[in-house]
Write a protein that holds these residues in place. Structure first.
Motif, mmCIF file in Angstrom:
data_model
loop_
_atom_site.group_PDB
_atom_site.id
_atom_site.type_symbol
_atom_site.label_atom_id
_atom_site.label_comp_id
_atom_site.label_asym_id
_atom_site.label_seq_id
_atom_site.Cartn_x
_atom_site.Cartn_y
_atom_site.Cartn_z
ATOM 1 N N ASN A 39 54.528 18.946 37.920
ATOM 2 C CA ASN A 39 54.334 18.231 39.176
ATOM 3 C C ASN A 39 53.110 17.342 38.997
ATOM 4 O O ASN A 39 52.631 17.161 37.864
ATOM 5 N N LYS A 40 52.573 16.806 40.070
ATOM 6 C CA LYS A 40 51.452 15.873 39.941
ATOM 7 C C LYS A 40 50.168 16.559 39.493
ATOM 8 O O LYS A 40 49.254 15.895 38.988
ATOM 9 N N GLU A 41 50.070 17.868 39.652
ATOM 10 C CA GLU A 41 48.828 18.578 39.342
ATOM 11 C C GLU A 41 48.904 19.441 38.092
ATOM 12 O O GLU A 41 47.877 19.711 37.470
ATOM 13 N N HIS A 42 50.078 19.912 37.722
ATOM 14 C CA HIS A 42 50.191 20.851 36.612
ATOM 15 C C HIS A 42 51.331 20.477 35.680
ATOM 16 O O HIS A 42 52.345 19.924 36.108
ATOM 17 N N LEU A 43 51.133 20.810 34.419
ATOM 18 C CA LEU A 43 52.166 20.677 33.394
ATOM 19 C C LEU A 43 52.196 21.989 32.616
ATOM 20 O O LEU A 43 51.199 22.368 31.997
ATOM 21 N N VAL A 44 53.326 22.677 32.689
ATOM 22 C CA VAL A 44 53.465 24.013 32.089
ATOM 23 C C VAL A 44 54.475 23.879 30.950
ATOM 24 O O VAL A 44 55.687 23.889 31.170
ATOM 25 N N ARG A 45 53.974 23.780 29.734
ATOM 26 C CA ARG A 45 54.813 23.404 28.590
ATOM 27 C C ARG A 45 55.041 24.581 27.651
ATOM 28 O O ARG A 45 54.108 25.289 27.288
ATOM 29 N N SER A 46 56.303 24.763 27.255
ATOM 30 C CA SER A 46 56.673 25.831 26.321
ATOM 31 C C SER A 46 57.354 25.236 25.096
ATOM 32 O O SER A 46 58.351 24.521 25.233
ATOM 33 N N PRO A 47 56.845 25.503 23.896
ATOM 34 C CA PRO A 47 57.526 25.011 22.693
ATOM 35 C C PRO A 47 58.828 25.764 22.455
ATOM 36 O O PRO A 47 58.954 26.937 22.825
ATOM 37 N N VAL A 48 59.784 25.089 21.849
ATOM 38 C CA VAL A 48 61.065 25.693 21.503
ATOM 39 C C VAL A 48 61.332 25.441 20.026
ATOM 40 O O VAL A 48 61.255 24.296 19.560
#
Length: 277
Positions: free
Chosen positions: A262-271
């Motif tokens: 969203n505009k405040e958070h980026l929750v990234r998971s590698p695959v």
């Protein structure tokens, strides 16, 4: 740059669990030392340069301690998730982190998750990750059961366990981990995994999914939007990975990521994707 002596994946013992998790500063670090191996009268200084996991580990441990101080109720899994999902895949000049362990004629290449994990730790962002992937004792018991641990081995971790209460489909790859490993083989070209995220920001938020996958994989995420109305609320999502590789395809591994944003958070998971025949 991931240094040449840094350990590499894939995970030799449990291929379905992505390793390494993360990287941190660990080479040519100015470190204080006691000089225990040098007589006091011969010691010329109190500091020297050190390299290795003995340097990277305290960096990560220190960041974890800061997170625990700010969020005393967080579990170790939540702290690990915060470290991983906010990690950087670019260096401080906004270029891709490269792998110094590559020795072919092409020179240094972009570091894959088998070298850099989720990326380089970023303490400020890890303090406010937005969402976390939590895991409790029951999750780990299911994980150990999926690895065919004996009753005696299980009791070392869960003394009250006399047998495996259940074995969930997709485990060990189904452990609620902040990364994914998708293994295709001769038996199946489709893998479906489920993850659960917990809202840890102080207000209601909505997240939309984005993902990147190799051309040989079709990804379907359900749902594509997660709407949280209150802190600590949990939401689950499912990802279907479908291999489009032909039988004579020579690809053995490739990589991508799944990100909730969203505009405040980026929750990234590698695959990490692997093809085994």
């Amino acid at each position: 740059m991931v240094t040449g002596f840094s350990s590499r994946g894939p995970n030799a013992l449990v291929p379905e669990l992505q390793k390494p998790d993360i990287i941190a500063t660990g080479q040519n670090i100015v470190a204080a030392w006691s000089g225990w191996d040098v007589p006091l009268e011969k010691k010329k200084h109190n500091y020297r340069f050190e390299s290795g996991t003995s340097m990277a580990c305290p960096h990560v441990a220190g960041v974890a301690a800061l997170i625990k101080k700010k969020h005393p109720s967080w579990t170790p899994a939540m702290i690990r998730s915060a470290l991983m999902t906010t990690a950087a895949t670019l260096d401080n000049t906004d270029r891709d982190i490269v792998d110094d362990g590559v020795t072919d004629n092409s020179g240094a290449r972009i570091a894959t998750p088998f070298a850099a994990g989720a990326g380089h730790v970023r303490p400020q962002l890890a303090l406010d990750p937005g969402l976390v992937y939590d895991a409790g004792p029951r999750d780990y018991v299911d994980f150990l059961c999926s690895l065919n641990y004996s009753k005696e081995e299980l009791r070392r971790f869960a003394p009250g366990m006399s047998s495996c209460p259940r074995v969930l489909p997709g485990v060990p790859a189904g452990l609620n981990y902040p990364s994914f490993v998708v293994i295709f083989d001769n038996d199946t070209n489709v893998r479906t995994l489920t993850r659960t995220v917990t809202l840890v920001s102080g207000k209601a938020e909505t997240y939309n999914v984005t993902y990147v996958a190799p051309k040989l994989v079709k990804v379907t995420v359900t749902p594509t939007t997660l709407e949280f109305k209150k802190p600590s609320e949990r939401k689950s999502y499912t990802v279907e990975f479908r291999s489009l590789a032909e039988g004579n395809n020579t690809t053995t591994s490739d990589f991508g990521y799944i990100s909730w944003e969203n505009k405040e958070h980026l929750v990234r998971s590698p695959v990490a994707f692997q093809w085994k025949t």
